[in-house]
Enzyme design. Structure first.
Site, PDB file in Angstrom:
ATOM      1  N   GLY A 180       0.790  -1.225   0.000  1.00 10.23           N
ATOM      2  CA  GLY A 180       0.000   0.000   0.000  1.00 10.23           C
ATOM      3  C   GLY A 180       0.819   1.269   0.000  1.00 10.23           C
ATOM      4  O   GLY A 180       0.292   2.352  -0.252  1.00 10.23           O
ATOM      5  N   GLY A 181       2.104   1.158   0.298  1.00 10.18           N
ATOM      6  CA  GLY A 181       2.974   2.322   0.222  1.00 10.18           C
ATOM      7  C   GLY A 181       2.599   3.421   1.201  1.00 10.18           C
ATOM      8  O   GLY A 181       1.953   3.203   2.226  1.00 10.18           O
ATOM      9  N   HIS A 238     -28.958  23.815  -5.428  1.00  8.03           N
ATOM     10  CA  HIS A 238     -28.960  24.625  -4.206  1.00  8.03           C
ATOM     11  C   HIS A 238     -29.512  23.782  -3.057  1.00  8.03           C
ATOM     12  O   HIS A 238     -30.448  23.014  -3.264  1.00  8.03           O
ATOM     13  CB  HIS A 238     -29.834  25.861  -4.399  1.00  8.03           C
ATOM     14  CG  HIS A 238     -30.000  26.681  -3.150  1.00  8.03           C
ATOM     15  ND1 HIS A 238     -29.041  27.566  -2.712  1.00  8.03           N
ATOM     16  CD2 HIS A 238     -31.009  26.721  -2.221  1.00  8.03           C
ATOM     17  CE1 HIS A 238     -29.455  28.124  -1.589  1.00  8.03           C
ATOM     18  NE2 HIS A 238     -30.651  27.627  -1.270  1.00  8.03           N
ATOM     19  N   CYS A 286       0.484   5.984   0.977  1.00 11.15           N
ATOM     20  CA  CYS A 286      -0.924   6.350   1.130  1.00 11.15           C
ATOM     21  C   CYS A 286      -1.618   5.511   2.189  1.00 11.15           C
ATOM     22  O   CYS A 286      -2.241   6.033   3.112  1.00 11.15           O
ATOM     23  CB  CYS A 286      -1.645   6.210  -0.209  1.00 11.15           C
ATOM     24  SG  CYS A 286      -3.399   6.639  -0.112  1.00 11.15           S
TER      25      CYS A 286
END
Length: 457
Positions: free
Chosen positions: A39-40, A440, A42
């Site tokens: 997963g490194g 909105h 991150c």
């Protein structure tokens, strides 16, 4: 005996696993090498753990503001740091385990744990094993820069990785570095209850951004009790009985700060210094980043560099996009990193979402600039939520009438910015977005309105 593969992927960060699985799915024999955690950055020390902790800090902050919304709490807000860390660790472990199950269950893919080192252009060793492949993809990531400030070896410093393992809330956290990582941790720990001081060598925070972003983030942090020390020249460290001392020598304020913990967050460097690149023809620049062309090919045919190690973006999304570019090109496409629009976010609360060029960058590139801008105090959704700090800004090229940049610094800014990112990437004329009806009440609904109020910058 040398093991031969069709492709070798070094590093299991954001680009590596997807690339390895895609090639394996095409019937290629693929080796994916990871020396530490799947997963490194991150998954393990970046996005996943930090944003999980930011969420806990946000809840604490909003709980303290409960009375502003007519909500009464029976007692003071307190932080269970063990529970905060336990929640973070659980989410990280689930991500890592899911990745492991996917990769180990992928046919034609061999997952190898260990430190990869080149011994020749297309030959890599991992422990006692030797691997060869005509195609090699480097996804080795980066790590925190540790500066050679005087006395830094005399104290125990924290990095963005080690701070995630704290068992207690620091009494006084001194953050050295006024960039994205440092500011996220500064606000987070202030909301957990720490006294926090940010020390920055420059004359403002977030030097990469326009000055209004620097001013806004300083106002946000100061309002939450964080001390900011700018123009901190000659930073140095020493020990005292009360804790580590940071010497700042600023133009204003005390010349040194005594804290309980020190986080050093001044930048990142690539993990390329222990790959054995000297045994190859792979070229790097003076900062160690692997040099690539716009297709992410290195100076050695059949070797690519993706993710943080190529210096073309230090984000999870740029790494994943690198994977997509390389994989698509291998299948006959013609994609380039030059085709993408720079975009990222600062995950303070409220967040700053950024896409394309800042006003300063646009002027530097000789664009004639039109700007539409509105404070979040004039955004109904922000007022209704009681989170009306910040602003919205759109940058337009006056000659082509195309949107070329934007910033949304306020509630929902990290999501609303994608309206502008998509417009920039598609080359949309600003009038087309100005004439689009939005929902909105939202933050995004004000983007068409702002485009009707452009002024020359």
């Amino acid at each position: 005996m040398t093991e031969r593969f069709d492709a070798i992927v070094v590093g299991a960060g954001q680009a590596g696993p997807s690339l390895a699985a895609r090639l394996a799915g095409q019937g290629q024999k693929v080796a994916l090498i990871e020396r530490k955690l799947l997963g490194g950055t991150c998954v393990n020390t970046g996005c996943t753990p930090t944003k999980t902790m930011v969420a806990s800090a946000y809840v604490a902050h909003m709980a303290r503001r409960a009375a502003d919304y007519g909500v009464t709490l029976s007692g003071p807000v307190s932080i269970d740091m063990a529970a905060v860390m336990g929640r973070k660790d659980g989410i990280v472990q689930a991500s890592r385990s899911g990745l492991n199950d996917w990769l180990t269950g992928t046919e034609n893919l061999t997952l190898i744990e260990g430190h990869a080192r080149f011994v020749a252009d297309h030959t890599i060793t991992v422990g006692e094993r030797t691997l060869e492949a005509p195609r090699i993809f480097l996804n080795v990531g980066g790590r925190a820069v540790i500066p050679d400030y005087p006395g830094i070896d005399d104290i125990d410093i924290l990095t963005n990785s080690s701070i995630l393992a704290l068992a207690e809330v620091p009494r006084h956290l001194v953050v050295v570095g006024g960039g994205y990582i440092g500011l996220e941790f500064a606000q987070m720990f202030a909301r957990f209850g720490s006294k926090v001081t940010v020390v920055e060598r420059g004359d403002r925070l977030l030097k990469r951004e326009d000055e209004d972003a620097s001013q806004t983030v300083a106002e946000i942090l100061t309002a939450e009790g964080i001390d900011i020390r700018l123009n901190a020249d000659c930073i140095a460290f020493s020990r005292s009985e009360d804790g580590p001392v940071v010497k700042v020598n600023c133009t204003a304020g005390a010349p040194e700060i005594t804290g309980s913990h020190v986080l050093v967050a001044i930048g990142r460097q690539p993990n390329t210094d222990d790959l054995g690149l000297d045994k190859t023809g792979i070229a790097t620049n003076d900062r160690g980043y692997i040099i690539t062309n716009e297709r992410l090919e290195t100076s050695v045919e059949g070797i690519w560099a993706v993710g943080d190690c190529n210096g073309r973006g230090a984000f999870t999304h740029t790494a994943y996009n690198d994977y997509e570019i390389v994989a698509d090109n291998l299948e006959g496409a013609d994609r380039s990193v030059e085709m993408r629009t720079d975009a990222y976010a600062l995950y303070t609360d409220p967040p700053l979402g950024r896409a394309g060029l800042t006003v300063a960058e646009a002027k530097k590139r000789d664009h004639r600039v039109l700007v539409g801008q509105r404070p979040m105090t004039r955004v109904a959704r922000a007022k209704e939520k009681g989170e009306s700090v910040g602003y919205m800004k759109v940058v337009v090229d006056a000659d082509s009438n195309r949107i070329i940049g934007g910033a949304i610094f306020g509630v929902g800014g990290d999501e609303a910015i994608h309206v502008l990112l998509d417009a920039i990437q598609s080359g949309m004329a600003y009038a087309d977005l100005k004439n689009t009806m939005h929902i909105h009440p939202t933050v995004s609904e004000l983007i068409p309105t702002i485009l009707g109020e452009l002024q020359e910058a």
